[in-house]
Scaffold this motif. Structure first.
Motif, PDB file in Angstrom:
ATOM      1  N   ASP A 139      14.803   4.165  -1.751  1.00 55.57           N
ATOM      2  CA  ASP A 139      13.789   4.737  -2.722  1.00 55.57           C
ATOM      3  C   ASP A 139      14.553   4.955  -3.940  1.00 55.57           C
ATOM      4  O   ASP A 139      15.420   5.622  -4.127  1.00 55.57           O
ATOM      5  CB  ASP A 139      12.950   5.817  -2.090  1.00 55.57           C
ATOM      6  CG  ASP A 139      12.148   6.354  -3.291  1.00 55.57           C
ATOM      7  OD1 ASP A 139      11.810   5.675  -4.150  1.00 55.57           O
ATOM      8  OD2 ASP A 139      11.717   7.210  -3.092  1.00 55.57           O
ATOM      9  N   ALA A 169       0.713  -1.314   0.033  1.00 53.84           N
ATOM     10  CA  ALA A 169      -0.176   0.057   0.011  1.00 53.84           C
ATOM     11  C   ALA A 169       1.081   1.207  -0.158  1.00 53.84           C
ATOM     12  O   ALA A 169       0.471   2.229  -0.538  1.00 53.84           O
ATOM     13  CB  ALA A 169      -0.929  -0.074   1.278  1.00 53.84           C
ATOM     14  N   ILE A 170       2.034   1.286   0.649  1.00 52.47           N
ATOM     15  CA  ILE A 170       3.004   2.501   0.796  1.00 52.47           C
ATOM     16  C   ILE A 170       3.464   2.557  -0.696  1.00 52.47           C
ATOM     17  O   ILE A 170       3.626   3.666  -1.196  1.00 52.47           O
ATOM     18  CB  ILE A 170       3.818   2.362   1.902  1.00 52.47           C
ATOM     19  CG1 ILE A 170       3.626   2.129   3.195  1.00 52.47           C
ATOM     20  CG2 ILE A 170       5.239   3.214   1.810  1.00 52.47           C
ATOM     21  CD1 ILE A 170       4.328   1.810   4.408  1.00 52.47           C
ATOM     22  N   LYS A 228       2.385   1.757  -3.641  1.00 49.66           N
ATOM     23  CA  LYS A 228       1.094   2.116  -4.624  1.00 49.66           C
ATOM     24  C   LYS A 228       1.035   3.596  -4.233  1.00 49.66           C
ATOM     25  O   LYS A 228       0.617   4.357  -5.314  1.00 49.66           O
ATOM     26  CB  LYS A 228       0.040   1.460  -4.314  1.00 49.66           C
ATOM     27  CG  LYS A 228       0.241  -0.133  -5.011  1.00 49.66           C
ATOM     28  CD  LYS A 228       0.022   0.186  -6.684  1.00 49.66           C
ATOM     29  CE  LYS A 228      -0.096  -1.179  -7.292  1.00 49.66           C
ATOM     30  NZ  LYS A 228      -0.171  -1.126  -8.461  1.00 49.66           N
ATOM     31  N   GLN A 229       0.888   4.265  -3.033  1.00 46.88           N
ATOM     32  CA  GLN A 229       0.941   5.590  -2.746  1.00 46.88           C
ATOM     33  C   GLN A 229       1.768   6.322  -3.138  1.00 46.88           C
ATOM     34  O   GLN A 229       1.620   7.270  -3.676  1.00 46.88           O
ATOM     35  CB  GLN A 229       0.757   5.671  -1.259  1.00 46.88           C
ATOM     36  CG  GLN A 229       0.396   7.051  -0.624  1.00 46.88           C
ATOM     37  CD  GLN A 229       0.216   7.059   0.840  1.00 46.88           C
ATOM     38  OE1 GLN A 229       0.594   6.114   1.608  1.00 46.88           O
ATOM     39  NE2 GLN A 229      -0.414   8.353   1.167  1.00 46.88           N
ATOM     40  N   ARG A 230       3.054   5.757  -3.220  1.00 45.97           N
ATOM     41  CA  ARG A 230       4.181   6.689  -3.499  1.00 45.97           C
ATOM     42  C   ARG A 230       4.198   6.452  -5.271  1.00 45.97           C
ATOM     43  O   ARG A 230       4.453   7.627  -5.830  1.00 45.97           O
ATOM     44  CB  ARG A 230       5.450   6.108  -2.921  1.00 45.97           C
ATOM     45  CG  ARG A 230       6.752   6.865  -3.222  1.00 45.97           C
ATOM     46  CD  ARG A 230       7.965   6.653  -2.666  1.00 45.97           C
ATOM     47  NE  ARG A 230       7.843   7.458  -1.213  1.00 45.97           N
ATOM     48  CZ  ARG A 230       8.543   7.684  -0.337  1.00 45.97           C
ATOM     49  NH1 ARG A 230       9.847   7.538  -0.810  1.00 45.97           N
ATOM     50  NH2 ARG A 230       8.378   8.167   0.862  1.00 45.97           N
ATOM     51  N   TYR A 231       4.184   5.278  -5.782  1.00 47.59           N
ATOM     52  CA  TYR A 231       4.118   5.256  -7.109  1.00 47.59           C
ATOM     53  C   TYR A 231       3.098   4.379  -7.448  1.00 47.59           C
ATOM     54  O   TYR A 231       2.941   3.124  -7.534  1.00 47.59           O
ATOM     55  CB  TYR A 231       5.478   4.287  -7.509  1.00 47.59           C
ATOM     56  CG  TYR A 231       6.590   4.850  -7.003  1.00 47.59           C
ATOM     57  CD1 TYR A 231       7.138   6.381  -7.442  1.00 47.59           C
ATOM     58  CD2 TYR A 231       7.572   4.469  -6.321  1.00 47.59           C
ATOM     59  CE1 TYR A 231       8.289   6.809  -7.208  1.00 47.59           C
ATOM     60  CE2 TYR A 231       8.665   5.031  -5.906  1.00 47.59           C
ATOM     61  CZ  TYR A 231       9.131   6.084  -6.261  1.00 47.59           C
ATOM     62  OH  TYR A 231      10.363   6.658  -6.064  1.00 47.59           O
ATOM     63  N   PRO A 232       1.881   5.321  -7.821  1.00 50.33           N
ATOM     64  CA  PRO A 232       0.766   4.656  -8.354  1.00 50.33           C
ATOM     65  C   PRO A 232       0.710   3.754  -9.654  1.00 50.33           C
ATOM     66  O   PRO A 232       0.083   2.516  -9.866  1.00 50.33           O
ATOM     67  CB  PRO A 232      -0.084   5.751  -9.000  1.00 50.33           C
ATOM     68  CG  PRO A 232       0.415   6.839  -8.005  1.00 50.33           C
ATOM     69  CD  PRO A 232       1.886   6.684  -7.797  1.00 50.33           C
ATOM     70  N   LYS A 276       7.399   1.893   9.621  1.00 54.91           N
ATOM     71  CA  LYS A 276       6.713   2.000   8.301  1.00 54.91           C
ATOM     72  C   LYS A 276       7.597   3.224   7.693  1.00 54.91           C
ATOM     73  O   LYS A 276       6.773   3.743   6.589  1.00 54.91           O
ATOM     74  CB  LYS A 276       5.068   2.353   8.272  1.00 54.91           C
ATOM     75  CG  LYS A 276       4.252   1.254   9.206  1.00 54.91           C
ATOM     76  CD  LYS A 276       2.798   1.741   9.353  1.00 54.91           C
ATOM     77  CE  LYS A 276       2.260   0.659  10.132  1.00 54.91           C
ATOM     78  NZ  LYS A 276       0.939   1.076  10.259  1.00 54.91           N
TER      79      LYS A 276
END
Length: 383
Positions: free
Chosen positions: A310, A256-257, A259-263, A305
């Motif tokens: 990155d 989820a993290i 996807k939030q950073r890189y859709p 978390k």
């Protein structure tokens, strides 16, 4: 100024091919098979096919992990690997009776279709092509050097071939393949025609191979192209190490993290923490066509978390960029099945060129040896 004649270039072109023609041909053939290794796996192993007749959405990786843990309660899942959409996902795990195993889990139905405890065909072909199955001693393999050094052979053969074949560009508009003037003429025309039409492909193979050589040297001297993410601080771990609780972040939360950073993040290789201070390491692809499926990377601390590592194409330096565009160019994966098919065809062409080049050189060498006059004073005895 010393003038080098055409005969010198022809000899150099031949010697660049002849001494290593068998190794070069083997590398070409194994590389050509590697290009379509996923498709060959689909054709030959029904358990590797991700059938989806009901058109179901793919299950998240965390659910596939739970499916394997339910089937093997004592298993320790280490990785989740995504291949092509038409192939199953691989869930790697260890168990008391399975030192290393990979479960073929259909990501649509959730069915475990096979448990493989050996090397997969895809990994075997990549290893055979990449380093000839030579062992790795720490950070280097002699086989990896042997394979990557053939980049000089490839580039040298292209350059000398263009010098030897005068007016080679005419083969694009006026291809010549004489089939009625003997085997030697036919092989020569075929070799030249294949070479001219494969110039672009040989340059791609040679330049990416040159990068692999540079990469091997960097590995050998322990230079990290991509930095290692830091470990979790000891102070972040629970005090009771006898009965440590599970960290607050699981694979679902880590995804989820991401996807939030890189859709656009599409997971390809997910690594679970190996020890309490380790992190989730998530690799995947995105919307950059020329980059591989490992070009997006996140390392996430499961205790707080926090994203501690990155990397994506926009943040890469020149070495990191080369590392992530080399494989799509070398194996033709940048455009899916269509580019794989093109790379496969041209892989067959240059594999055949190594054989025709050897036959042409060998026939001319034998002919020259027969025409060499005997030394003065030497008599020929007839039986």
């Amino acid at each position: 100024m010393l003038k080098i004649n055409n005969r010198f270039w022809f000899k150099l072109h031949g010697w660049l091919s002849l001494p290593v023609w068998a190794l070069f041909c083997f590398i070409c053939i194994t590389g050509t098979i590697s290009v379509i290794s996923h498709e060959l796996t689909w054709l030959t192993n029904p358990n590797a096919r991700a059938a989806n007749p009901a058109d179901l959405p793919a299950k998240p990786a965390a659910e596939l992990v739970q499916i394997v843990k339910q089937a093997y309660p004592t298993a320790d899942v280490t990785n989740v690997v995504s291949f092509e959409p038409y192939l199953v996902n691989g869930v790697l795990f260890t168990d008391h009776d399975k030192p290393v195993a990979i479960a073929y889990v259909n990501q649509y139905s959730g069915e475990i279709q096979e448990v493989n405890q050996g090397i997969t065909f895809i990994n075997f072909m990549r290893s055979l092509h990449g380093w000839l199955l030579f062992p790795w001693h720490g950070s280097y393999s002699i086989g990896y050097y042997l394979v990557s050094l053939t980049a000089f052979v490839t580039l040298g053969a292209v350059i000398t071939g263009m010098i030897v074949y005068k007016g080679f560009w005419r083969a694009f508009t006026q291809p010549k393949l004489r089939m009625s003037q003997g085997k030697k003429t036919f092989l020569t025309d075929l070799h030249k025609l294949s070479g001219v039409w494969s110039i672009w492909f040989l340059l791609v193979m040679g330049l990416t191979g040159l990068w692999y050589l540079i990469q091997a040297i960097l590995w050998h001297v322990d230079y990290d192209i991509e930095p290692h993410p830091p470990l979790a601080q000891i102070s972040q771990l629970p005090a009771d190490i006898a009965q440590p609780p599970q960290p607050p972040l699981d694979l679902n939360g880590a995804m989820a993290i991401a996807k939030q950073r890189y859709p656009e993040f599409s997971p390809s290789y997910l690594m679970m923490p190996e020890h309490p201070r380790d992190t989730f390491k998530l690799y995947g692809g995105g919307d950059h066509a020329f980059y591989d499926e490992m070009s997006y990377f996140l390392a996430i601390n499961p205790w707080n978390k926090e994203v501690v590592g990155d990397l994506n194409p926009d943040k890469m330096d020149i070495l990191q960029t080369l590392a992530h565009i080399a494989d799509p160019l070398h194996y033709g994966t940048l455009g899916g099945l269509w580019t794989k098919a093109i790379w496969f065809v041209f892989g067959l062409i240059i594999s055949g060129m190594s054989v025709t080049g050897f036959l042409i050189w060998g026939s001319r060498t034998v002919k020259a040896a027969r025409q060499t006059p005997a030394p003065v004073g030497q008599t020929v005895q007839e039986g």
